[in-house]
Scaffold this active site. Sequence first.
Site, short mmCIF file in Angstrom:
data_model
loop_
_atom_site.label_atom_id
_atom_site.label_comp_id
_atom_site.label_asym_id
_atom_site.label_seq_id
_atom_site.Cartn_x
_atom_site.Cartn_y
_atom_site.Cartn_z
N CYS A 71 -111.71 -11.45 33.00
CA CYS A 71 -112.67 -10.60 32.30
C CYS A 71 -114.00 -11.35 32.14
CB CYS A 71 -112.11 -10.24 30.93
SG CYS A 71 -113.36 -9.54 29.83
N GLU A 72 -115.09 -10.73 32.58
CA GLU A 72 -116.38 -11.41 32.49
C GLU A 72 -116.92 -11.42 31.06
OE1 GLU A 72 -119.04 -9.33 35.07
OE2 GLU A 72 -119.62 -7.87 33.54
N HIS A 73 -116.31 -10.64 30.18
CA HIS A 73 -116.76 -10.63 28.79
C HIS A 73 -116.08 -11.71 27.95
CE1 HIS A 73 -117.40 -6.27 29.98
NE2 HIS A 73 -118.59 -6.77 29.82
N HIS A 74 -114.89 -12.13 28.37
CA HIS A 74 -114.15 -13.12 27.59
C HIS A 74 -113.65 -14.32 28.40
CE1 HIS A 74 -113.77 -9.34 25.21
NE2 HIS A 74 -113.93 -10.16 24.20
N HIS A 95 -105.56 -6.45 30.33
CA HIS A 95 -106.61 -7.44 30.05
C HIS A 95 -106.12 -8.31 28.90
CE1 HIS A 95 -110.01 -5.19 32.19
NE2 HIS A 95 -108.90 -4.51 32.42
N GLN A 132 -113.14 -4.24 35.46
CA GLN A 132 -112.17 -3.61 36.35
C GLN A 132 -112.80 -2.55 37.27
OE1 GLN A 132 -108.37 -2.76 34.50
NE2 GLN A 132 -107.95 -1.17 36.01
N CYS A 189 -107.65 -10.28 27.09
CA CYS A 189 -108.56 -10.29 25.94
C CYS A 189 -108.27 -9.12 25.01
CB CYS A 189 -110.01 -10.26 26.41
SG CYS A 189 -110.34 -9.02 27.65
ZN LIG Z 1 -112.50 -9.02 27.90
#
Ligand SMILES: [Zn+2]
Length: 210
Positions: free
Chosen positions: A111-114, A180, A152, A182
């Site tokens: 995940c690019e956010h976490h 995910h 995704q 996260c």
């Molecule tokens: Zn994430």
Amino acid sequence: MNKDIETLDIIGEEHIATSLEMPLREGAFDMDDNLKIELIQKHFKEIMHILGLDLSDDSLSGTPHRVAKMYVKEIFRGLNPENKPAVKLFANKYQYNEMLIEKNITLYSYCEHHFVPIVGKVHVAYISNGQVIGLSKINRLVQYYAKRPQVQERLTNQIANGLKDALQSDDVAVIVEAVHLCVASRGVKDTSSTVTASYSGRFEDEKINK
Ligand SMILES: [Zn+2]
């Protein structure tokens, strides 16, 4: 482009994709892998130090280098176009106009956010225009696009576009089903999975006709 920290936090926590293209900075590959590893190692060591970890401990001292090497050479190696697998087409008259499905391709992305794993399965189908690719190449293409910080939806589209390119055909369908970590291991702590799909060419017609 840069929004306030609260908005950015919502975008990340809700996993909202803001671009279908990989957001890469200019000169993304000016540094070679060795320099990238050296710099990431330095910064990761700093992160561990700030967290309060004792870097002189034998179990921890090698971690910054291990993480840096893993980032560059393994889990984010798909960022570098040099690592894109070469795909050869083969003529196959027997499979002309037939649908070929490759199911349950193992997916490990991030995940690019976490920066934590996305784990799941990818299902791919294409209608041969008389040309086929080696089955293992489908897995390799999936892995190449997965080895990036991702969302995704983008991953699904990149796999579809990569396959269309390789097959020189628009008749491609891709379904990604993933958990995910996260979402599963923190935040809302749920193991629901997310399904994304991309249908092109004749698959799109089929979808509309249903
Ligand atoms: Zn994430």
